[in-house]
Design an enzyme around this catalytic site. Sequence first.
Site, PDB file in Angstrom:
ATOM      1  NE  ARG A 249     -12.121   0.644   1.797  1.00  9.27           N
ATOM      2  CZ  ARG A 249     -11.049   1.418   1.604  1.00  9.27           C
ATOM      3  NH1 ARG A 249      -9.917   1.057   2.119  1.00  9.27           N
ATOM      4  NH2 ARG A 249     -11.297   2.293   3.248  1.00  9.27           N
TER       5      ARG A 249
ATOM      6  CG  ASP B 260      -6.254   5.214  -1.212  1.00 10.31           C
ATOM      7  OD1 ASP B 260      -7.900   5.566  -0.416  1.00 10.31           O
ATOM      8  OD2 ASP B 260      -5.856   5.276  -0.100  1.00 10.31           O
TER       9      ASP B 260
ATOM     10  CE  LYS C 295      -6.189   1.303  -1.073  1.00  8.95           C
ATOM     11  NZ  LYS C 295      -5.853   1.144   0.328  1.00  8.95           N
TER      12      LYS C 295
ATOM     13  CG  ASP D  60      -2.517   0.509   1.003  1.00 10.53           C
ATOM     14  OD1 ASP D  60      -1.941   2.064   1.063  1.00 10.53           O
ATOM     15  OD2 ASP D  60      -3.281  -0.168   0.870  1.00 10.53           O
ATOM     16  CG  ASP D  61      -0.024   6.349   0.755  1.00 12.63           C
ATOM     17  OD1 ASP D  61       1.235   5.914  -0.428  1.00 12.63           O
ATOM     18  OD2 ASP D  61      -0.511   7.404   1.210  1.00 12.63           O
TER      19      ASP D  61
ATOM     20  CG  ASP E 201      -9.082   3.447   5.522  1.00 15.93           C
ATOM     21  OD1 ASP E 201      -9.446   3.257   4.511  1.00 15.93           O
ATOM     22  OD2 ASP E 201      -8.261   4.690   5.760  1.00 15.93           O
TER      23      ASP E 201
END
Length: 580
Positions: free
Chosen positions: A254, A206, A204, A86-87, A258
Amino acid sequence: MTSLRAVLGRCALTLALALPLAAAGQSAAPPPAAASDNGLSLRPAMGWSSWSFVRRWPTEAKMKAQADALAASGLKDKGYIHVNLDDFYQKCDANGFEVDSYGRWAVDPAKFPSGIKALADYIHAKGLKFGFYVTPGIAKNAVTRNTPIEGTPYRARDIADTTRQEKNYNCKNMYYIDYGKPGAQEFVNSWARQFADWGVDYLKIDGVGSHDIPDVAAWDRALRATGRPITYALSNNLAIADAPTWRRLANSWRTQGDVECYCGPGPNGSGFPLTNWGKITSRFTSAANWQPYAGPGGWNDLDSLQIGNGDQIGLTADQRRSHMTLWAMAASPLLIGSDLTQLNATDVSILGNERLIAVNQDGIAARRIVDSGSQQVWHKRRPGGDHVIALFNTGTSGNQTVSVSWSQAGISGPAEITDLWSGRTTGTVDGSYSAVLRPGETRLIRAVPGGAGAVRYEAENATYTAGSTVDSNHGGFSGTGFVNTPNAVGAYVEWKVPASIAGDATITLRYANGTTTGRPMDLSVNGSVVAPDRAFDGTGAWTTWSDVTLTVPLKAGDNTVRATATTANGAPNLDYLDRG
């Protein structure tokens, strides 16, 4: 030999998958909008993602350790094959992301000294797939330096809208891209090519909002143009008003913010606990609202699975089983967020329960049919006629008796009940089903109507090619097992099917094919081929079962119905034949 590993290949879905039937007295949900036709994510993705546990401090060593643990845990063989970075892998300066010579984010060499391609190669060598991360826009540093766009005469300033800044959670300083300008699509294409060259299998994107639909479409075109199968996921908290667009362009989206609580003791709320029960229960309503949009090729993503490290993760064992049950019933991607190097044995049994995985991977998103305070009931009907029903007590105190009537679930007559968490058959009940549930507890059952009119003939009781085996190592099957034939032309399973009178009859073959290669078969009745070279395409995993239904002529008396493999790949795993 078959493998449990979920295979999400670039293959076209050629068998229609039935959606759940409406409960009695309720209108049917509208069919999902047209799915992405990129041929990917025919079943929800399964794997691990770095954000929940690793958070803002990913490194090459940490990613390798998690990949090692996933492979060693046995979960890879249950279908958890994605390892997603991820990030916070990027390098930043005072003006935002540092960029390469073509204006794309630079990877922080202190965190990833061998580079991203080397990391992807390491993960691939373990039989796993590698996922990566990006957000919309173009970096301020690219615009300031006016970097060229690879393979074009254009530069960053030609495509940047410097009056608006895109959402970004790390280095910030991302400008919008003006897709009306020459070079805009080419910039995204160059970035996608870089990812493909590195070996990315899952991307992904985002920080996506409805205003980013041009970016979402541009990345869809760019990923397709690479020629590499890259599953495409959108995040986060997307607008349901644009659900048909997300479904057309991407493979998952999504549905909320979160799932992490950011309530741990470390910087930015990192560390345990990772989540809390309120974060899980908030997903019930969004899963119900988004249910019509899920289906092969595109899934409602409820966010990471917060299961793996016991109670310290912020949920009790009952709540973790309920968490897994909701994600399975909703057909959400199953992307673990915990520390795989410290897996708890109880949680491995939760994550690895093949009956739960099969519920997730059947490609059907359940509908909520009871919503009363802390009592919830969810239902899906599978193509073979069996029903899967989940009962929940979402409260935090006090036992609740949660009930569902067979009329609410669209069941007529008595039904045989199997508890899918334990695998135990608990008998036949008529009219309704009830369970006394502790706070946060769930009960997940499979109900097979006894008076539905279909007669089932299990494959393990049929006649089959020498060298075939009756296996039970892949969950979700009916009866005592399924038939695994040799991989050879001519491999077959043959059933004896009686009929009281001559005439046409409907038969359904239930099968699993965990490869991306079709395993066609000739279907014959009494020695005459009635459906030559019938397709039995990949189902996404050996734990994912699908159905082929056709009408065949039967004579009065005993009939032989044979399914014969027509390629060297042999037959798929065969579970049963149902005659309507």
